[in-house]
Structures are given as C-alpha cells and as structure tokens.
Design a protein around this motif. Structure first.
Motif, PDB file in Angstrom:
ATOM      1  N   ASN A 111      34.247  54.097  49.266  1.00  0.00           N
ATOM      2  CA  ASN A 111      34.418  54.817  47.994  1.00  0.00           C
ATOM      3  C   ASN A 111      34.778  56.281  48.260  1.00  0.00           C
ATOM      4  O   ASN A 111      34.051  57.195  47.879  1.00  0.00           O
ATOM      5  CB  ASN A 111      33.138  54.736  47.155  1.00  0.00           C
ATOM      6  N   ALA A 112      35.904  56.487  48.892  1.00  0.00           N
ATOM      7  CA  ALA A 112      36.321  57.841  49.246  1.00  0.00           C
ATOM      8  C   ALA A 112      37.042  58.538  48.103  1.00  0.00           C
ATOM      9  O   ALA A 112      37.138  59.770  48.093  1.00  0.00           O
ATOM     10  CB  ALA A 112      37.238  57.812  50.469  1.00  0.00           C
ATOM     11  N   SER A 113      37.547  57.795  47.136  1.00  0.00           N
ATOM     12  CA  SER A 113      38.257  58.382  46.005  1.00  0.00           C
ATOM     13  C   SER A 113      37.713  57.769  44.722  1.00  0.00           C
ATOM     14  O   SER A 113      37.939  56.589  44.430  1.00  0.00           O
ATOM     15  CB  SER A 113      39.765  58.126  46.115  1.00  0.00           C
ATOM     16  N   VAL A 114      36.932  58.557  43.970  1.00  0.00           N
ATOM     17  CA  VAL A 114      36.293  58.056  42.756  1.00  0.00           C
ATOM     18  C   VAL A 114      36.701  58.924  41.586  1.00  0.00           C
ATOM     19  O   VAL A 114      36.454  60.133  41.581  1.00  0.00           O
ATOM     20  CB  VAL A 114      34.753  58.034  42.895  1.00  0.00           C
ATOM     21  N   MET A 115      37.329  58.329  40.586  1.00  0.00           N
ATOM     22  CA  MET A 115      37.681  59.023  39.341  1.00  0.00           C
ATOM     23  C   MET A 115      37.139  58.193  38.184  1.00  0.00           C
ATOM     24  O   MET A 115      35.959  58.241  37.895  1.00  0.00           O
ATOM     25  CB  MET A 115      39.185  59.255  39.269  1.00  0.00           C
ATOM     26  N   PHE A 116      38.017  57.389  37.546  1.00  0.00           N
ATOM     27  CA  PHE A 116      37.540  56.529  36.476  1.00  0.00           C
ATOM     28  C   PHE A 116      37.112  55.188  37.036  1.00  0.00           C
ATOM     29  O   PHE A 116      37.393  54.828  38.168  1.00  0.00           O
ATOM     30  CB  PHE A 116      38.640  56.358  35.419  1.00  0.00           C
ATOM     31  N   GLY A 117      36.426  54.423  36.195  1.00  0.00           N
ATOM     32  CA  GLY A 117      35.926  53.127  36.616  1.00  0.00           C
ATOM     33  C   GLY A 117      34.412  53.100  36.609  1.00  0.00           C
ATOM     34  O   GLY A 117      33.744  54.133  36.474  1.00  0.00           O
ATOM     35  N   ASP A 118      33.839  51.930  36.764  1.00  0.00           N
ATOM     36  CA  ASP A 118      32.390  51.772  36.702  1.00  0.00           C
ATOM     37  C   ASP A 118      31.672  52.586  37.771  1.00  0.00           C
ATOM     38  O   ASP A 118      30.567  53.102  37.540  1.00  0.00           O
ATOM     39  CB  ASP A 118      32.016  50.290  36.842  1.00  0.00           C
ATOM     40  N   TYR A 119      32.279  52.712  38.946  1.00  0.00           N
ATOM     41  CA  TYR A 119      31.593  53.419  40.036  1.00  0.00           C
ATOM     42  C   TYR A 119      31.445  54.910  39.741  1.00  0.00           C
ATOM     43  O   TYR A 119      30.516  55.553  40.242  1.00  0.00           O
ATOM     44  CB  TYR A 119      32.331  53.212  41.357  1.00  0.00           C
ATOM     45  N   SER A 120      32.335  55.460  38.912  1.00  0.00           N
ATOM     46  CA  SER A 120      32.227  56.876  38.565  1.00  0.00           C
ATOM     47  C   SER A 120      30.919  57.162  37.831  1.00  0.00           C
ATOM     48  O   SER A 120      30.347  58.250  37.962  1.00  0.00           O
ATOM     49  CB  SER A 120      33.413  57.326  37.712  1.00  0.00           C
ATOM     50  N   SER A 121      30.412  56.183  37.083  1.00  0.00           N
ATOM     51  CA  SER A 121      29.146  56.368  36.372  1.00  0.00           C
ATOM     52  C   SER A 121      27.971  56.439  37.342  1.00  0.00           C
ATOM     53  O   SER A 121      26.986  57.128  37.093  1.00  0.00           O
ATOM     54  CB  SER A 121      28.937  55.237  35.363  1.00  0.00           C
ATOM     55  N   LYS A 122      28.080  55.732  38.460  1.00  0.00           N
ATOM     56  CA  LYS A 122      27.025  55.812  39.474  1.00  0.00           C
ATOM     57  C   LYS A 122      27.013  57.194  40.129  1.00  0.00           C
ATOM     58  O   LYS A 122      25.947  57.765  40.390  1.00  0.00           O
ATOM     59  CB  LYS A 122      27.228  54.718  40.530  1.00  0.00           C
ATOM     60  N   ILE A 123      28.211  57.749  40.381  1.00  0.00           N
ATOM     61  CA  ILE A 123      28.285  59.109  40.924  1.00  0.00           C
ATOM     62  C   ILE A 123      27.750  60.106  39.908  1.00  0.00           C
ATOM     63  O   ILE A 123      27.035  61.059  40.261  1.00  0.00           O
ATOM     64  CB  ILE A 123      29.728  59.468  41.316  1.00  0.00           C
ATOM     65  N   ALA A 124      28.080  59.904  38.616  1.00  0.00           N
ATOM     66  CA  ALA A 124      27.573  60.786  37.561  1.00  0.00           C
ATOM     67  C   ALA A 124      26.050  60.769  37.525  1.00  0.00           C
ATOM     68  O   ALA A 124      25.406  61.814  37.356  1.00  0.00           O
ATOM     69  CB  ALA A 124      28.151  60.378  36.217  1.00  0.00           C
ATOM     70  N   ASP A 125      25.451  59.583  37.672  1.00  0.00           N
ATOM     71  CA  ASP A 125      23.983  59.495  37.731  1.00  0.00           C
ATOM     72  C   ASP A 125      23.451  60.318  38.901  1.00  0.00           C
ATOM     73  O   ASP A 125      22.462  61.056  38.764  1.00  0.00           O
ATOM     74  CB  ASP A 125      23.542  58.038  37.884  1.00  0.00           C
ATOM     75  N   ASN A 126      24.083  60.192  40.048  1.00  0.00           N
ATOM     76  CA  ASN A 126      23.665  60.971  41.223  1.00  0.00           C
ATOM     77  C   ASN A 126      23.777  62.466  40.957  1.00  0.00           C
ATOM     78  O   ASN A 126      22.898  63.251  41.343  1.00  0.00           O
ATOM     79  CB  ASN A 126      24.513  60.594  42.436  1.00  0.00           C
ATOM     80  N   CYS A 127      24.862  62.871  40.310  1.00  0.00           N
ATOM     81  CA  CYS A 127      25.089  64.300  40.041  1.00  0.00           C
ATOM     82  C   CYS A 127      23.974  64.898  39.186  1.00  0.00           C
ATOM     83  O   CYS A 127      23.599  66.060  39.362  1.00  0.00           O
ATOM     84  CB  CYS A 127      26.433  64.506  39.350  1.00  0.00           C
ATOM     85  N   SER A 128      23.436  64.123  38.271  1.00  0.00           N
ATOM     86  CA  SER A 128      22.372  64.626  37.396  1.00  0.00           C
ATOM     87  C   SER A 128      21.045  64.777  38.131  1.00  0.00           C
ATOM     88  O   SER A 128      20.119  65.407  37.614  1.00  0.00           O
ATOM     89  CB  SER A 128      22.191  63.698  36.195  1.00  0.00           C
TER      90      SER A 128
END
Length: 268
Positions: free
Chosen positions: A241-258
């Motif tokens: 997962n070296a390039s994450v923008m849109f898609g379901d995985y972006s929500s997992k990164i957003a959770d991490n960011c919070s």
C-alpha cells in the motif's frame, strides 16, 4: 458572662473565615488569546524531513519528504461542562512540517478553565461546498493547489498528505521507491461513499488544564506521533500500500491519522 462571650467569639471567628474565603467564580465574557501547538514526532524521535530513516512495525524503512494536514472545527469544553466553539471563519488551519510557523493554531476563547479539546482532521462538508468567496486563507482552492492540498479533478481538499521514500515501496517508472498517502473525501462529489473526516477529542486534565485569563496566552502543546499513520489500528505494509488516495483503504489510513495526537502539556 463567660458562657455568653465564648459563643460570640466563635460567631465572629466564623464570620471572619467566611469573609476571607477566596471567590474562584469566573464571570468575565472577555475573549483572550490561545494557541494549540502541533509538534510532529515519529515514535520517540523528532520528525526530520528527508534526512532521517524511520522503521514501521512491518520492519520497513522509510523517510518522510512531505507532511501536511488540515485541522478545523475547534472547540473546548470548560470544567463546568459548557462548550465553546471557535467561530468557523477562525477555525481552519493547515499544518505544514516544512514551515514551523504553521504548527500553531491561533484563536481567542472566553476567560475560563478548560478540560478538553476537540477538533477534526480535515475540512467539513459544509465548508468544502461553500462558495469560493467563503473559502479564503488556507482554504483558498488556488492556494490549496499550490500546496498540493486540493484536488482540482475531484473538487475537494486533501485532509492529510504524507509522502516519502522507502526501499519496500514498488519502483515507479523512474526507478524511485516512493510512497504517497493523500487522504481526503467528505462523502460528496465523485466519491459519495468515502468520508474520511475524523474527530479528535483530547482530555487535558492529566497533563494540565487550560486557565485562560486576561493578560495571558495559554498554549496547548500537542504531540503528533506520525509513526501511527502506519502503525495505528491498521498496520500498513508499504510493499502493498505505497500509494493510497481514494478507496476503502484510505479510510483505514484516516483512522490511523486521527490516533496520532496526544496532549503533552499546557502552558498558562
């Protein structure tokens, strides 16, 4: 006579103590300056762009070349439970690691004691869809494109941007091993199913209440442990997962960011 004097003395003593009791009630409606400081780190280390190699939980090495994120919709809760919401037009900030002066969110609050801080990581849907005339300063779409924080093709803000290099990331056509996390989406426009706005609620009591007073400028010093962008509730493998923008995985990164933010101390 002795028995009538003693009660009088006790009464006078009691009145004396009552009259000297300190009044801690705060009734001023004056607005005083306050800042929230965002201090980016990686684990127990300072964050340095381009020069220091870090390692995630998957054992992958990486360096960070760019880190930027929006903070907005700030509010604070007093010790009596009442909440002060910072006026919307004064409540949008873009934190840029490359520009240290941007790490301070500055605004004004009523005099009082505050026990918790709330904000969102991102830009809310209401402001995102307002007329451009209402989106000024860091929200100016033109400026956002220059900062790389606005998708002209998707008409929306990038809430959190982190870029860098990792030998674990697949090589691009130029042979570079780069990773890119561009996290945005408020549930509208071309991605109605993706809402990556995240709420943060921090309890300030353990590390210092805010005591906002006339003649002072309180500072809430937050640490942002950027390691948790990869090692939060979801463990990110850069090889996959070296390039994450849109898609379901972006929500997992957003959770991490919070999850990166914690209260270090308060300066009053």
């Amino acid at each position: 006579m002795r028995f009538t004097i003693i009660p009088c003395l006790l009464l006078l003593s009691s009145l004396g103590f009552t009259g000297c009791k300190k009044d801690t009630t705060i009734t001023s409606n004056e607005l005083v300056p306050m800042t929230v400081e965002f201090d980016n780190i990686v684990g127990g280390q300072n964050l340095f762009l381009n020069t220091v190699t870090y390692k995630n939980k998957m054992g992958e090495d990486y360096t960070i070349s760019r880190l930027q994120y929006f903070i907005s919709n700030i509010s604070l809760v007093k010790t009596d439970g009442t909440e002060y919401i910072v006026p919307a037009d004064s409540s949008y900030f873009l934190i840029r690691e490359a520009e240290p002066e941007t790490r301070f969110a500055r605004f004004r609050v009523p005099v009082g004691d505050y026990q918790s801080l709330k904000f969102i990581v991102g830009v809310d849907s209401l402001r995102s869809t307002m007329d451009v005339s209402r989106r000024t300063g860091v929200l100016d779409p033109t400026g956002g494109m220059e900062d790389g924080m606005y998708w002209s093709w998707n008409s929306g803000y990038i809430f959190f941007k982190m870029e860098g290099d990792s030998p674990s990331a697949p090589a691009d056509p130029s042979g570079n091993h780069k990773f890119r996390f561009h996290i945005g989406g408020f549930g509208g426009y071309s991605a109605p199913g993706i809402n990556n706005i995240r709420n943060v609620n921090l309890d300030l009591r353990a590390s210092g209440l805010v005591q906002a007073r006339t003649g002072r400028k309180s500072n809430i010093h937050l640490m942002a442990d950027i390691a948790k962008v990869m090692d939060g509730s979801t463990t990110v493998r850069l090889a996959e997962n070296a390039s994450v923008m849109f898609g379901d995985y972006s929500s997992k990164i957003a959770d991490n960011c919070s999850q990166v933010f914690f209260h270090d101390h308060t300066e009053n």
